[in-house]
Design a protein around this motif. Structure first.
Motif, mmCIF file in Angstrom:
data_model
loop_
_atom_site.group_PDB
_atom_site.id
_atom_site.type_symbol
_atom_site.label_atom_id
_atom_site.label_comp_id
_atom_site.label_asym_id
_atom_site.label_seq_id
_atom_site.Cartn_x
_atom_site.Cartn_y
_atom_site.Cartn_z
ATOM 1 N N LEU A 148 0.995 -1.154 -0.055
ATOM 2 C CA LEU A 148 -0.085 -0.171 0.013
ATOM 3 C C LEU A 148 0.710 1.188 0.093
ATOM 4 C CD1 LEU A 148 -2.798 -0.944 2.411
ATOM 5 C CD2 LEU A 148 -2.997 -0.803 0.092
ATOM 6 N N GLY A 149 1.997 1.373 0.674
ATOM 7 C CA GLY A 149 2.842 2.328 0.835
ATOM 8 C C GLY A 149 3.566 2.639 -0.685
ATOM 9 N N LEU A 150 3.957 1.447 -1.387
ATOM 10 C CA LEU A 150 4.582 1.684 -2.485
ATOM 11 C C LEU A 150 3.739 2.213 -3.206
ATOM 12 C CD1 LEU A 150 6.514 -1.831 -2.694
ATOM 13 C CD2 LEU A 150 7.626 0.563 -2.548
ATOM 14 N N SER A 151 2.270 1.883 -3.464
ATOM 15 C CA SER A 151 1.373 2.529 -4.499
ATOM 16 C C SER A 151 0.734 3.697 -3.949
ATOM 17 C CB SER A 151 0.191 1.522 -4.681
ATOM 18 O OG SER A 151 -0.306 0.914 -3.702
ATOM 19 N N ALA A 152 1.045 4.366 -2.737
ATOM 20 C CA ALA A 152 0.436 5.459 -2.090
ATOM 21 C C ALA A 152 0.692 6.598 -2.797
ATOM 22 C CB ALA A 152 1.028 5.637 -0.620
ATOM 23 N N TRP A 153 1.505 6.803 -3.773
ATOM 24 C CA TRP A 153 1.640 7.949 -4.611
ATOM 25 C C TRP A 153 0.523 7.980 -5.664
ATOM 26 C CZ3 TRP A 153 1.607 7.846 -9.905
ATOM 27 C CH2 TRP A 153 1.774 6.488 -10.367
ATOM 28 N N PHE A 154 -0.186 7.022 -5.748
ATOM 29 C CA PHE A 154 -1.174 7.164 -6.861
ATOM 30 C C PHE A 154 -2.691 6.989 -6.006
ATOM 31 C CE2 PHE A 154 -4.587 4.364 -8.521
ATOM 32 C CZ PHE A 154 -4.952 4.970 -9.595
ATOM 33 N N TRP A 155 -2.658 5.946 -5.138
ATOM 34 C CA TRP A 155 -4.254 5.767 -4.513
ATOM 35 C C TRP A 155 -4.647 6.813 -3.407
ATOM 36 C CZ3 TRP A 155 -4.868 5.096 0.586
ATOM 37 C CH2 TRP A 155 -3.867 4.626 1.269
ATOM 38 N N LEU A 156 -3.233 7.209 -2.731
ATOM 39 C CA LEU A 156 -3.892 8.328 -1.859
ATOM 40 C C LEU A 156 -4.573 9.633 -2.377
ATOM 41 C CD1 LEU A 156 -4.098 8.625 1.220
ATOM 42 C CD2 LEU A 156 -1.605 9.374 1.490
ATOM 43 N N PRO A 157 -3.853 10.323 -3.120
ATOM 44 C CA PRO A 157 -4.098 11.512 -3.716
ATOM 45 C C PRO A 157 -5.520 11.314 -4.599
ATOM 46 C CG PRO A 157 -1.953 11.296 -4.192
ATOM 47 C CD PRO A 157 -2.483 9.992 -3.866
ATOM 48 N N ALA A 158 -5.709 10.146 -5.311
ATOM 49 C CA ALA A 158 -6.841 9.520 -6.231
ATOM 50 C C ALA A 158 -7.976 9.683 -5.242
ATOM 51 C CB ALA A 158 -6.523 8.556 -6.904
ATOM 52 N N LEU A 159 -7.921 9.136 -4.132
ATOM 53 C CA LEU A 159 -8.950 8.810 -3.154
ATOM 54 C C LEU A 159 -9.428 10.001 -2.356
ATOM 55 C CD1 LEU A 159 -10.867 6.689 -1.955
ATOM 56 C CD2 LEU A 159 -9.111 6.454 -0.054
ATOM 57 N N LEU A 160 -8.525 10.789 -1.875
ATOM 58 C CA LEU A 160 -8.746 11.918 -0.952
ATOM 59 C C LEU A 160 -9.119 13.179 -1.833
ATOM 60 C CD1 LEU A 160 -6.253 11.653 1.764
ATOM 61 C CD2 LEU A 160 -8.491 10.807 1.603
ATOM 62 N N GLU A 161 -8.871 13.118 -3.363
ATOM 63 C CA GLU A 161 -9.117 14.248 -3.999
ATOM 64 C C GLU A 161 -10.136 13.909 -5.327
ATOM 65 O OE1 GLU A 161 -4.998 16.578 -3.747
ATOM 66 O OE2 GLU A 161 -5.191 15.711 -5.719
ATOM 67 N N ARG A 162 -10.742 12.728 -4.741
ATOM 68 C CA ARG A 162 -11.999 12.440 -5.880
ATOM 69 C C ARG A 162 -12.944 13.509 -5.837
ATOM 70 N NH1 ARG A 162 -12.655 9.574 -1.211
ATOM 71 N NH2 ARG A 162 -14.812 9.386 -0.451
ATOM 72 N N GLY A 163 -13.099 14.591 -4.749
ATOM 73 C CA GLY A 163 -14.402 15.150 -4.825
ATOM 74 C C GLY A 163 -14.038 16.530 -5.832
ATOM 75 N N ILE A 164 -12.831 16.671 -6.146
ATOM 76 C CA ILE A 164 -12.429 17.828 -7.277
ATOM 77 C C ILE A 164 -12.601 17.303 -8.678
ATOM 78 C CG2 ILE A 164 -11.250 18.887 -5.378
ATOM 79 C CD1 ILE A 164 -8.775 17.859 -6.745
ATOM 80 N N VAL A 165 -13.395 16.537 -9.140
ATOM 81 C CA VAL A 165 -13.540 16.232 -10.546
ATOM 82 C C VAL A 165 -14.770 15.319 -10.599
ATOM 83 C CG1 VAL A 165 -11.245 15.439 -10.990
ATOM 84 C CG2 VAL A 165 -12.347 13.833 -10.232
ATOM 85 N N HIS A 166 -15.457 15.479 -11.662
ATOM 86 C CA HIS A 166 -16.777 14.816 -12.320
ATOM 87 C C HIS A 166 -16.568 13.485 -12.024
ATOM 88 C CE1 HIS A 166 -18.870 18.638 -13.051
ATOM 89 N NE2 HIS A 166 -17.618 18.857 -13.855
ATOM 90 N N LEU A 167 -17.088 12.697 -11.206
ATOM 91 C CA LEU A 167 -17.513 11.257 -11.077
ATOM 92 C C LEU A 167 -18.721 10.911 -10.849
ATOM 93 C CD1 LEU A 167 -14.546 10.373 -8.455
ATOM 94 C CD2 LEU A 167 -14.412 10.152 -11.047
ATOM 95 N N GLU A 168 -19.623 11.807 -11.033
ATOM 96 C CA GLU A 168 -21.077 11.273 -10.856
ATOM 97 C C GLU A 168 -21.788 10.670 -11.877
ATOM 98 O OE1 GLU A 168 -21.037 15.720 -12.610
ATOM 99 O OE2 GLU A 168 -19.757 14.480 -11.150
ATOM 100 N N ASP A 169 -21.234 10.595 -13.014
ATOM 101 C CA ASP A 169 -21.763 9.713 -13.896
ATOM 102 C C ASP A 169 -21.115 8.382 -14.195
ATOM 103 O OD1 ASP A 169 -23.541 11.566 -14.633
ATOM 104 O OD2 ASP A 169 -22.110 12.555 -16.244
ATOM 105 N N MET A 170 -19.989 7.960 -13.142
ATOM 106 C CA MET A 170 -19.262 6.924 -13.461
ATOM 107 C C MET A 170 -20.234 5.432 -13.238
ATOM 108 S SD MET A 170 -15.207 7.252 -11.895
ATOM 109 C CE MET A 170 -15.093 5.590 -12.599
ATOM 110 N N THR A 171 -21.143 5.691 -12.474
ATOM 111 C CA THR A 171 -22.072 4.570 -12.218
ATOM 112 C C THR A 171 -23.508 4.498 -12.518
ATOM 113 O OG1 THR A 171 -22.200 5.332 -9.729
ATOM 114 C CG2 THR A 171 -20.707 3.816 -10.132
#
Length: 886
Positions: free
Chosen positions: A247-270
């Motif tokens: 998880l730490g090795l991949s944190a550079w990707f998943w941590l910002p993607a998870l915590l900054e998901r509110g600043i992009v349009h994801l409402e149509d993904m599902t």
């Protein structure tokens, strides 16, 4: 020192070689051959968009070539306005393709090699896992081939095409299970490091696959801990440390993607097609034919199990169950394979609906059939486990492996997209995005910054052929502006503001991480409402403005965590190797050999018409990337388009240009070739939007079409749509296999133009202080609808992209019907309007049935902000006539 003769060395090497592994890699290479033979690349429009691979790799190369690691920003996506794709989309396999490109490979061979490594890597990983579980080489080969030739594995390459990340998850599933086994059998530093790398590889390849596979990995881990003969605490610690490091090795990707998901349009993904409810498999879980059918249409879907795969899995399950019932010494590992296979299959069916409804993150998976990848992993193990129960299992395993290979390969007939390396350019990739409206290689507007609403369909950068346009002056004035440097994450401009200073907007999307300096000092930036452009205030005088995309505090923490975990992991791996060195050497030999062979086998060269004729076409339905037709393009069996000449690729409004079509094999006397100059609104929105057209009877081998571009045509990139008619019936274009294509489009044409608003008279309405409406006319073209023509103009530059609503009102003021849209259906938004320019737009307004005839209907035109629905202004125009039109 004792000398070793060549013969002795050869004998020793031969004894170490696991021939079943070599045969496995050889048979796996058969899955690679369709990738690299036939020219161009595999086309996958039916189930995906394989040109996405080109766009993603090219944009990653743009970043890596400038030393930008990790990449988060696609600089030329979103029509050159920029897009944070790599910030949210796991892209590890694209890094491999990009690195190969940087080492001198072409884009197409680099992608093909990456796909080939994915095939071989998955087979090798499964072989090692099965070999560790049961030590039997033949059964390990069976498991590897059952896994490699699981139909969904091939579907990800040959049908979906753009799912390279999901395809690479197949490599890491067995590696994770294998390293968990290593943690149980010998919880060493090497085992911990191997688990960390394997789990990080899965997360960085495809985070959705990591989401659905992690519970199964946890189940395996719990089983291995409980079944450990001793040192359970040490085994648990090794697994926990390995998972945390992963998880730490991949944190550079998943941590910002998870915590900054509110600043992009994801409402149509599902929503809509992407809601899980429409993708369960029940009675259609297994195909009925022994040879897997890769077709995707209303009657066929490849997102299911193959019959041969299902029968082999069923055999394995029954054999393991029978052996478990009759034996006192039960192999709990085989039982675990059976349980995990059943659960992963169950998750694809409607029986799992309560899980999908109640587990918060599960709907993000979108398609229950994505569990086919997990099911393929455990089914392959289960098939090999069942074979262990049979006498002469080696011979039977060889036959079954061959049947599984043939069942998946024989029906594989990939379509080719005939392009060369010369066709993979930033401009062509931008045209592909424009033509398909797949913004930033997403089908909807996923990852578009929330400040951008409505979504764009074009931009000033696209109209400037990919070059950054002069910043928009929102207030004040600029005496001079000059770009000094533009790179993926940097823009340097020299500007001279007038005496009152200026507020300027750059044609780059605002996103956290973008910063600005003014003469070396930090300057505040903000997004322009609706368009999302970066805006900045500049004082009077000459200045240097620098925009940089930098790390935010969160991204710095995430990348620092990854660096720390990488150091720890490398220290673990230095102490020991997870794999037996000979197994590692054998596997790497196969992978390196493939990397050497791919550029030799790959036939990306495409025969073209030469320099005399253009043979480039595209169609939205099947092949939406501009590609070659070396043998021409057939229209049914009636005639073949051999190629064409285009007098210009840069037309001027108010002037004409010509197109000469060259034909072969005309067998009818009444064939008509029709050419129309249109925008993508025609095929994307179903809007007839031709600004010019020409029809000519095909009487010989050529037809020449003169297309007069009306003076009122707004600037933009226009498409040449070609259709062939036989009297009243259209003759559809077909590919060489006889399959119907969509409407044929030829090489696009840039159109420039300007109509002054000076002669339009006074505005009939003002929308705020910046936008004027000069005229509205309504014409009833048919009983079904009105064509509304609007004449707009910008008094001063407009940074926002507004929408407007055209509403038909009854004589009493009751709203009857309305149409909401951006100007020119988004292909000439308000932020592109130049002050003093008269912009002509048209809207088709469908009339409701049973409308009374009369002359007292009204039109209401409301301009508004799409994000807030705040009206900028409105006007009503009376005297609209509804009459009986034949």
């Amino acid at each position: 020192m004792r000398s070793i003769s060549p013969a002795s060395f050869a004998q020793g090497w031969t004894r170490r070689i696991e021939w079943p592994l070599l045969v496995t890699l050889l048979l796996t290479s058969l899955a690679v051959l369709p990738l690299v033979t036939g020219g161009g690349m595999v086309n996958t429009r039916a189930g995906g968009d394989s040109p996405f691979l080109l766009v993603r790799t090219q944009q990653l190369v743009e970043n890596l070539s400038r030393g930008i690691i990790p990449a988060r920003w696609m600089p030329q996506a979103a029509y050159g306005l920029g897009y944070p794709f790599f910030h949210y989309y796991a892209s590890l396999p694209y890094y491999l393709a990009a690195v190969l490109k940087l080492f001198g490979w072409g884009y197409i061979p680099a992608i093909q090699a990456t796909q080939a490594v994915g095939f071989l890597g998955a087979a090798l990983a499964m072989y090692i896992l099965a070999r560790q579980l049961w030590t039997h080489q033949i059964l390990a080969a069976l498991a590897a081939l059952a896994y490699t030739y699981a139909p969904f594995h091939l579907v990800n390459v040959y049908v979906r095409g753009d799912s390279l990340s999901e395809f690479y998850a197949f490599v890491f599933y067995p590696l994770i299970l294998y390293t968990l086994l290593c943690c149980q059998e010998r919880p060493s530093a090497g085992a911990v490091g191997g688990l960390a790398l394997s789990y990080a590889g899965l997360v960085l390849s495809h985070n959705i696959s990591a989401l659905i596979f992690s519970p199964f990995a946890i189940l395996w881990g719990l089983y291995l801990i409980l079944s450990a003969p001793k040192n359970r605490a040490r085994v648990l610690a090794a697994m926990v440390v390995g998972a945390v490091l992963g998880l730490g090795l991949s944190a550079w990707f998943w941590l910002p993607a998870l915590l900054e998901r509110g600043i992009v349009h994801l409402e149509d993904m599902t929503t809509g097609y992407f809601h899980y409810e429409g993708h369960f498999r029940s009675l259609n879980l297994v195909q009925g034919s022994l040879l897997f059918d890769y077709r995707i249409d209303g009657e066929h879907t490849p997102f299911v199990l193959g019959l041969m795969q299902a029968l082999a899995t069923l055999f394995g399950g029954l054999a393991v169950t029978a052996a478990w019932l009759r034996s006192r010494h039960r192999d709990s590992r085989e039982t675990l394979c059976l349980i995990t296979c059943i659960v992963s299959t169950w998750m694809i069916t409607p029986l799992s609906r309560p899980f999908w409804q109640n587990i918060p993150l599960l709907p993000l998976v979108q398609f229950p059939w994505r569990f086919l990848s997990v099911q393929a992993c455990f089914a392959a193990l289960l098939i090999a486990a069942g074979m262990r129960t049979l006498p002469r299992s080696g011979s039977v395993a060889c036959v079954l492996a061959l049947l599984l290979v043939l069942a998946s390969l024989i029906g594989l007939r990939p379509e080719r997209l005939l392009i060369t390396e010369a066709d993979v350019t930033p401009e062509r990739l931008a045209w592909y995005e424009y033509f398909t409206a797949n913004i930033g290689t997403t089908i909807r507007r996923d990852y578009l910054p929330t400040w951008v609403d409505p979504r764009p369909y074009t931009s000033a950068v696209l109209l400037n052929q990919g070059l950054k346009s002069t910043p928009l002056v929102l207030a004040g004035s600029l005496d001079a502006v000059e770009p000094a440097e533009v790179s993926p994450t940097l823009e340097r401009w020299r500007v001279a503001a007038g005496a009152e200073g200026a507020t300027i907007a750059f044609y780059t999307h605002y996103f956290p991480g973008w910063t600005a300096t003014l003469d070396g000092e930090p300057a505040e930036i903000s997004p322009v409402p609706s368009s999302g452009y970066i805006s900045l205030g500049v004082p009077a005088g000459s200045h240097e403005v620098v925009l940089r995309f930098e790390r935010t505090p969160l991204r710095t923490i995430a990348e620092g965590s990854t660096l720390l975990c990488l150091i720890v992991t490398l220290l673990f791996l230095v102490r020991s190797l997870v794999l037996n060195r000979w197994t590692l050497i054998r596997g790497l030999t196969g992978l390196v050999g493939l990397l050497v062979l791919v550029p030799l086998v790959s036939t990306t060269t495409v025969r073209t018409q030469g320099n005399t004729l253009l043979d480039l076409t595209w169609d939205f339905y099947r092949q939406p990337y501009l590609h070659h037709n070396p043998d021409g393009l057939r229209f049914g069996s009636a005639i073949r388009l051999r190629g064409y000449d285009l007098s210009t690729k840069m037309a001027q409004a108010g002037e004409s240009f010509s197109l000469t079509l060259h034909w072969d094999g005309g067998t009818q006397d009444d064939l008509i070739a029709e050419v129309r100059l249109v925008t993508p609104a025609e095929h994307l929105l179903g809007i007839p939007d031709a600004v010019a057209s020409s029809s000519e009877v095909i009487t010989g081998q050529e037809t020449t079409h003169v297309l007069p571009v009306p003076q009122e045509t707004v600037r933009g990139l226009y498409l040449l749509a070609l259709r062939v008619w036989d009297g009243q019936n259209e003759i559809q274009p077909v590919n060489e296999a006889g399959e119907t294509l969509g409407t044929t489009y030829l090489h696009p044409v840039y159109v420039d133009g300007w109509v002054s608003a000076v002669g339009a008279g006074p505005p009939i309405a003002m929308y705020g202080e910046r936008i004027a409406l000069y005229g509205v006319t309504a014409r009833q073209m048919s009983p079904e609808g009105l064509v509304i023509t609007l004449k707009w103009g910008a008094i001063t530059p407009v940074g926002e992209n507004y929408k407007y609503s055209v509403r038909l009102l009854s004589p009493e003021g009751e709203r009857l019907v309305a149409e909401d849209k951006q100007p020119r259906y988004g292909f000439y938004p308000t932020s592109l309007w130049r002050p003093g320019e008269l912009v002509t737009d048209r809207v088709f307004l469908a009339l409701p049935a049973g409308l009374s005839l009369g002359h007292d209907y009204q039109l209401e035109i409301v301009l508004y902000d799409a994000a807030t629905l705040t009206a900028i202004g409105s006007v009503r125009v009376g005297g609209v006539t509804i009459e009986a039109v034949p």
